[in-house]
Motif scaffolding. Structure first.
Motif: not given
Length: 208
Positions: A33-62
């Motif tokens: 959020h602090q990056h978005i607020e300051k209009n600075i772009n990011f690329l981050m690696r997250v754990k596959t269990t970072f959130s339910q959204r991430a878990i669903d994404f892994v399972e979707s194979k997309k």
């Protein structure tokens, strides 16, 4: 002060043309959020269990998906400039690794035409140069082994180590063409950084 706090302080010196790359120890709702607020772009690696959204994404194979994240249910919000209903929109990017493992990246670069998903694996790999430099500082230049305890001594040791590193890099770069000429198809020569640091520390004062 931890790495996240230091990284957020660095945002004061960044601008909207920068892309900041982080490993999976950094991501959180507040951090992004602090990056978005300051209009600075990011690329981050997250754990596959970072959130339910991430878990669903892994399972979707997309290969990629644009989703919205919200603060965690137990997040303290009284001192934050956002509420539990404030979304952060990011792209999830799936990266297939050679060992059949999956790496998940999140980015604020949402335009799939300008930034196709095929770019992000190579982009994230750029961080590896920083990681290997940390290894050189810690294990070859022994930057954490200080000669005293005072603030002045620690700063002198720190900047002296960086100076040695910069001089070594300049000399090694000057030798690249000569080394490439001597390399063969069978053997690719390169500067031995351990030895070069050792010789440089002995001769550095004579250079100047």
């Amino acid at each position: 002060m931890g790495e996240k706090e230091l990284a957020l302080e660095h945002l004061l010196h960044c601008n909207s043309n920068d892309l900041l790359i982080y490993d999976r120890g950094y991501p959180s709702y507040n951090f992004t959020h602090q990056h978005i607020e300051k209009n600075i772009n990011f690329l981050m690696r997250v754990k596959t269990t970072f959130s339910q959204r991430a878990i669903d994404f892994v399972e979707s194979k997309k290969a990629l998906q644009t989703v919205s994240f919200f603060p965690g249910k137990n997040t303290k919000l009284s001192d934050k400039p956002y509420s539990k209903n404030t979304p952060i929109k990011v792209r999830l990017v799936r990266v297939e690794l050679p060992n059949n493992k999956v790496e998940i990246l999140i980015t604020s670069l949402l335009d799939s035409q300008e930034y196709p998903s095929s770019l992000f694996k190579k982009m994230y790999a750029e961080r590896w140069k920083i990681e290997t430099f940390y290894d050189e500082l810690k294990n070859k230049l022994k930057i954490e082994h200080f000669s005293g305890y005072s603030n002045q001594t620690i700063q002198q040791d720190f900047y002296a180590a960086l100076f040695v590193s910069n001089v070594q890099t300049l000399i090694a770069n000057e030798l690249k063409d000569e080394i490439n000429e001597k390399s063969t198809k069978k053997y690719a020569y390169k500067v031995n950084s351990n030895l070069s640091y050792g010789f440089l520390k002995i001769e550095l004062l004579n250079f100047f």
